[in-house]
Design a protein around this motif. Structure first.
Motif, PDB file in Angstrom:
ATOM      1  N   SER A 293       0.807  -1.218   0.000  1.00 32.07           N
ATOM      2  CA  SER A 293       0.000   0.000   0.000  1.00 32.07           C
ATOM      3  C   SER A 293       0.838   1.265   0.000  1.00 32.07           C
ATOM      4  CB  SER A 293      -0.917   0.003   1.225  1.00 32.07           C
ATOM      5  OG  SER A 293      -0.158  -0.084   2.422  1.00 32.07           O
ATOM      6  N   ILE A 294       2.097   1.182   0.408  1.00 34.50           N
ATOM      7  CA  ILE A 294       2.937   2.370   0.508  1.00 34.50           C
ATOM      8  C   ILE A 294       3.145   3.046  -0.845  1.00 34.50           C
ATOM      9  CG2 ILE A 294       5.176   1.235   0.176  1.00 34.50           C
ATOM     10  CD1 ILE A 294       6.188   2.979   2.566  1.00 34.50           C
ATOM     11  N   GLY A 295       2.872   2.332  -1.935  1.00 33.79           N
ATOM     12  CA  GLY A 295       3.011   2.916  -3.264  1.00 33.79           C
ATOM     13  C   GLY A 295       1.844   3.791  -3.681  1.00 33.79           C
ATOM     14  N   SER A 296       0.826   3.914  -2.842  1.00 37.05           N
ATOM     15  CA  SER A 296      -0.355   4.696  -3.188  1.00 37.05           C
ATOM     16  C   SER A 296      -0.168   6.176  -2.848  1.00 37.05           C
ATOM     17  CB  SER A 296      -1.577   4.161  -2.443  1.00 37.05           C
ATOM     18  OG  SER A 296      -2.667   5.061  -2.536  1.00 37.05           O
ATOM     19  N   ARG A 297      -0.735   7.039  -3.666  1.00 33.13           N
ATOM     20  CA  ARG A 297      -0.685   8.475  -3.384  1.00 33.13           C
ATOM     21  C   ARG A 297      -1.494   8.838  -2.144  1.00 33.13           C
ATOM     22  NH1 ARG A 297      -4.493   8.322  -7.811  1.00 33.13           N
ATOM     23  NH2 ARG A 297      -6.575   8.977  -7.065  1.00 33.13           N
ATOM     24  N   ASP A 298      -2.419   7.964  -1.728  1.00 35.51           N
ATOM     25  CA  ASP A 298      -3.254   8.234  -0.559  1.00 35.51           C
ATOM     26  C   ASP A 298      -2.712   7.587   0.714  1.00 35.51           C
ATOM     27  OD1 ASP A 298      -5.202   9.827  -1.832  1.00 35.51           O
ATOM     28  OD2 ASP A 298      -6.207   8.052  -2.620  1.00 35.51           O
ATOM     29  N   TYR A 299      -1.540   6.990   0.636  1.00 38.44           N
ATOM     30  CA  TYR A 299      -0.946   6.319   1.793  1.00 38.44           C
ATOM     31  C   TYR A 299      -0.526   7.341   2.846  1.00 38.44           C
ATOM     32  CZ  TYR A 299       2.337   3.546   4.560  1.00 38.44           C
ATOM     33  OH  TYR A 299       2.990   2.918   5.598  1.00 38.44           O
ATOM     34  N   GLY A 300      -0.633   6.941   4.113  1.00 39.38           N
ATOM     35  CA  GLY A 300      -0.059   7.734   5.183  1.00 39.38           C
ATOM     36  C   GLY A 300      -1.049   8.382   6.116  1.00 39.38           C
ATOM     37  N   ARG A 301      -2.352   8.286   5.800  1.00 35.33           N
ATOM     38  CA  ARG A 301      -3.392   8.844   6.666  1.00 35.33           C
ATOM     39  C   ARG A 301      -4.406   7.758   7.002  1.00 35.33           C
ATOM     40  NH1 ARG A 301      -5.997  13.054   3.135  1.00 35.33           N
ATOM     41  NH2 ARG A 301      -5.211  11.677   1.491  1.00 35.33           N
ATOM     42  N   PRO A 302      -5.094   7.886   8.127  1.00 32.37           N
ATOM     43  CA  PRO A 302      -6.132   6.902   8.455  1.00 32.37           C
ATOM     44  C   PRO A 302      -7.155   6.805   7.336  1.00 32.37           C
ATOM     45  CG  PRO A 302      -5.694   8.297  10.342  1.00 32.37           C
ATOM     46  CD  PRO A 302      -4.933   8.898   9.189  1.00 32.37           C
ATOM     47  N   PHE A 303      -7.636   5.595   7.083  1.00 30.11           N
ATOM     48  CA  PHE A 303      -8.553   5.391   5.965  1.00 30.11           C
ATOM     49  C   PHE A 303      -9.816   6.229   6.114  1.00 30.11           C
ATOM     50  CE2 PHE A 303     -12.017   3.303   3.727  1.00 30.11           C
ATOM     51  CZ  PHE A 303     -11.458   3.139   2.472  1.00 30.11           C
ATOM     52  N   ALA A 304     -10.338   6.349   7.326  1.00 31.24           N
ATOM     53  CA  ALA A 304     -11.555   7.139   7.525  1.00 31.24           C
ATOM     54  C   ALA A 304     -11.358   8.587   7.085  1.00 31.24           C
ATOM     55  CB  ALA A 304     -11.983   7.085   8.990  1.00 31.24           C
ATOM     56  N   GLU A 305     -10.165   9.120   7.311  1.00 34.48           N
ATOM     57  CA  GLU A 305      -9.862  10.495   6.890  1.00 34.48           C
ATOM     58  C   GLU A 305      -9.826  10.595   5.373  1.00 34.48           C
ATOM     59  OE1 GLU A 305      -5.924  13.305   7.042  1.00 34.48           O
ATOM     60  OE2 GLU A 305      -6.500  12.294   8.919  1.00 34.48           O
ATOM     61  N   VAL A 306      -9.192   9.625   4.731  1.00 33.84           N
ATOM     62  CA  VAL A 306      -9.141   9.607   3.263  1.00 33.84           C
ATOM     63  C   VAL A 306     -10.547   9.497   2.686  1.00 33.84           C
ATOM     64  CG1 VAL A 306      -8.291   8.335   1.246  1.00 33.84           C
ATOM     65  CG2 VAL A 306      -6.832   8.596   3.268  1.00 33.84           C
ATOM     66  N   PHE A 307     -11.346   8.636   3.283  1.00 37.31           N
ATOM     67  CA  PHE A 307     -12.715   8.417   2.816  1.00 37.31           C
ATOM     68  C   PHE A 307     -13.536   9.708   2.894  1.00 37.31           C
ATOM     69  CE2 PHE A 307     -16.857   5.907   3.418  1.00 37.31           C
ATOM     70  CZ  PHE A 307     -16.945   5.603   2.068  1.00 37.31           C
ATOM     71  N   ARG A 308     -13.388  10.427   3.989  1.00 37.76           N
ATOM     72  CA  ARG A 308     -14.102  11.709   4.126  1.00 37.76           C
ATOM     73  C   ARG A 308     -13.631  12.728   3.096  1.00 37.76           C
ATOM     74  NH1 ARG A 308     -13.385  10.619   9.690  1.00 37.76           N
ATOM     75  NH2 ARG A 308     -11.550  11.984   9.747  1.00 37.76           N
ATOM     76  N   GLU A 309     -12.339  12.759   2.856  1.00 38.32           N
ATOM     77  CA  GLU A 309     -11.794  13.721   1.892  1.00 38.32           C
ATOM     78  C   GLU A 309     -12.392  13.530   0.501  1.00 38.32           C
ATOM     79  OE1 GLU A 309      -7.603  14.212  -0.401  1.00 38.32           O
ATOM     80  OE2 GLU A 309      -7.474  14.254   1.800  1.00 38.32           O
ATOM     81  N   TYR A 310     -12.683  12.280   0.154  1.00 39.73           N
ATOM     82  CA  TYR A 310     -13.271  11.973  -1.161  1.00 39.73           C
ATOM     83  C   TYR A 310     -14.794  11.882  -1.100  1.00 39.73           C
ATOM     84  CZ  TYR A 310      -8.565  11.072  -2.920  1.00 39.73           C
ATOM     85  OH  TYR A 310      -7.249  11.207  -3.308  1.00 39.73           O
ATOM     86  N   ASP A 311     -15.387  12.545  -0.112  1.00 41.89           N
ATOM     87  CA  ASP A 311     -16.851  12.612   0.013  1.00 41.89           C
ATOM     88  C   ASP A 311     -17.486  11.230   0.059  1.00 41.89           C
ATOM     89  OD1 ASP A 311     -16.812  15.435  -0.033  1.00 41.89           O
ATOM     90  OD2 ASP A 311     -16.715  15.416  -2.223  1.00 41.89           O
ATOM     91  N   HIS A 312     -16.828  10.307   0.759  1.00 42.28           N
ATOM     92  CA  HIS A 312     -17.337   8.949   0.974  1.00 42.28           C
ATOM     93  C   HIS A 312     -17.569   8.201  -0.350  1.00 42.28           C
ATOM     94  CE1 HIS A 312     -18.426  11.301   4.580  1.00 42.28           C
ATOM     95  NE2 HIS A 312     -18.013  10.218   5.207  1.00 42.28           N
ATOM     96  N   ASP A 313     -16.712   8.483  -1.323  1.00 44.52           N
ATOM     97  CA  ASP A 313     -16.790   7.821  -2.631  1.00 44.52           C
ATOM     98  C   ASP A 313     -15.570   6.915  -2.797  1.00 44.52           C
ATOM     99  OD1 ASP A 313     -16.923   7.013  -5.257  1.00 44.52           O
ATOM    100  OD2 ASP A 313     -17.269   9.021  -6.083  1.00 44.52           O
ATOM    101  N   PHE A 314     -15.777   5.605  -2.645  1.00 41.72           N
ATOM    102  CA  PHE A 314     -14.677   4.648  -2.759  1.00 41.72           C
ATOM    103  C   PHE A 314     -13.937   4.773  -4.080  1.00 41.72           C
ATOM    104  CE2 PHE A 314     -16.615   2.194   0.753  1.00 41.72           C
ATOM    105  CZ  PHE A 314     -15.466   1.829   1.428  1.00 41.72           C
ATOM    106  N   TYR A 315     -14.656   5.090  -5.143  1.00 41.88           N
ATOM    107  CA  TYR A 315     -14.064   5.063  -6.474  1.00 41.88           C
ATOM    108  C   TYR A 315     -13.118   6.229  -6.720  1.00 41.88           C
ATOM    109  CZ  TYR A 315     -17.424   1.379  -7.253  1.00 41.88           C
ATOM    110  OH  TYR A 315     -18.130   0.213  -7.150  1.00 41.88           O
TER     111      TYR A 315
END
Length: 356
Positions: A293-315
């Protein structure tokens, strides 16, 4: 990497096992332990069997481990391990418990059975109230074969067509739904129709993520996450011979959103996977380097925070994030092993642990 090839079309290979038949003894054990494991068993819509593992019941970690093995179609082993070294630099990363998974048939166990890939929905009109959506996982997926993945794997399951067969025999099937309420009749009817089952042949297991069993069975997908990432990368799945994995087991979150974040973080930042392959060294090395997963641009933050940033859109989340934290790939053809990625237990402890 070479393109994906079917997992079950090797010339002269033995017939593929039935994930539904192999899972039936595991289901029977789950039902027998319903009392001690705090489960509720009842008749659901159209007469199917419903196993409540955390909606109106407490459920248990033991039930979650058993459900994870059912999800793997009887082709995997899932167990709880207590860490012997609690230091952050130790092998358990400073967390006391972890889920360990292994399979000698990881492609069938993880992708043909465990993967939550069957989309099941009903509108408000169909339910007479609130719309329903769930992703189905477990061996019944291989009966319906509704996902394009099954054509790529070259695998479909069949069960005995016996009028006397029930969910405790080879004529039964099981589907796990990560939901907080029983599915409506319209969804149950679809499952029965697509799987070619009678109501008495189907068991539905309900595992809300914010429950002991739900959190456990989701963390138990750590090997499946690696297999799915390998598939996305185009690695030849029939070259994956063995797989083992582990991830720390957090307590369930206070609500579904927090629980989803914790279970994802457990794998993305605490998951370790060891795959044994039989391929060329270049392909094995490339797989090891591309998996974590470290190769992802979204790596390094809690998943819930990432999910909120993308307006709860997995895609909108970078697909490369959905991967274990640390990977080893061993190649039978050469005897060489490659390692990539790293655990990030500091992030997990920061989210899960309140220091005394």
């Amino acid at each position: 990497m070479p393109s994906t090839t079917p997992a079950t079309r090797n010339a002269g290979a033995a017939p593929s096992p039935s994930v539904n038949s192999l899972s039936q003894p595991l289901l029977a054990r789950l039902l027998a332990q319903a009392g001690p494991w705090r489960l509720a068993v009842s008749a659901g819509p159209l007469g199917v069997r419903i196993v409540d593992a955390g909606v109106e019941t407490r459920g248990s970690i033991a039930a979650g481990l058993a459900i994870a093995e059912i999800c793997m179609g009887g082709l995997g082993r899932v167990q709880l391990r207590h860490g012997s070294d609690r230091s952050e630099s130790g092998p358990d990363g400073g967390w006391p418990t972890r889920v360990e998974v292994s399979s000698g048939a990881p492609v069938l166990a993880c992708l043909a059975s465990q993967y939550a890939g069957w989309s099941l929905a009903a509108s408000k009109e169909e339910t007479g109230g609130k719309k329903f959506f769930a992703l189905g996982s477990g061996p019944a997926r291989a009966l319906a074969g509704k996902e394009p993945l099954f054509a790529e794997l070259g695998y479909r399951d069949r069960i005995a067509d016996d009028a006397n067969a029930d969910a405790n025999a080879n004529g039964g099937a099981c589907l796990v739904l990560e939901v907080d309420r029983a599915p409506p009749e319209a969804v149950v009817a679809k499952i029965l129709r697509d799987c070619g089952l009678r109501p008495e042949q189907l068991t539905l297991i309900l595992t809300p993520t914010a429950s002991l069993a739900g959190t456990t069975q989701v963390v138990g997908r750590v090997l499946e996450v690696a297999l799915h990432k390998a598939h996305v990368l185009g690695f030849a799945l029939d070259r994956i011979v063995e797989g083992s994995a582990a991830a720390p087991l957090p307590p369930p979150g206070a609500d579904a959103g927090e629980a989803m974040g914790r279970t994802n973080d457990a794998i993305l930042y605490g998951g370790t996977v060891h795959l044994t392959v039989d391929t060329g060294d270049d392909a094995a090395r490339a797989l090891a380097l591309a998996l974590p997963s470290i190769g992802s641009r979204d790596y390094g933050r809690p998943f819930a925070e990432v999910f909120r940033e993308y307006d709860h859109d997995f895609y909108r989340i970078d697909p490369a994030l959905f991967a274990p934290a640390e990977v080893w790939v061993s190649n039978l053809a050469s005897g060489r092993t490659w390692h990539a990625g790293a655990l990030n237990m500091a992030l997990l402890r920061g989210q899960w642990l309140q220091e005394a």
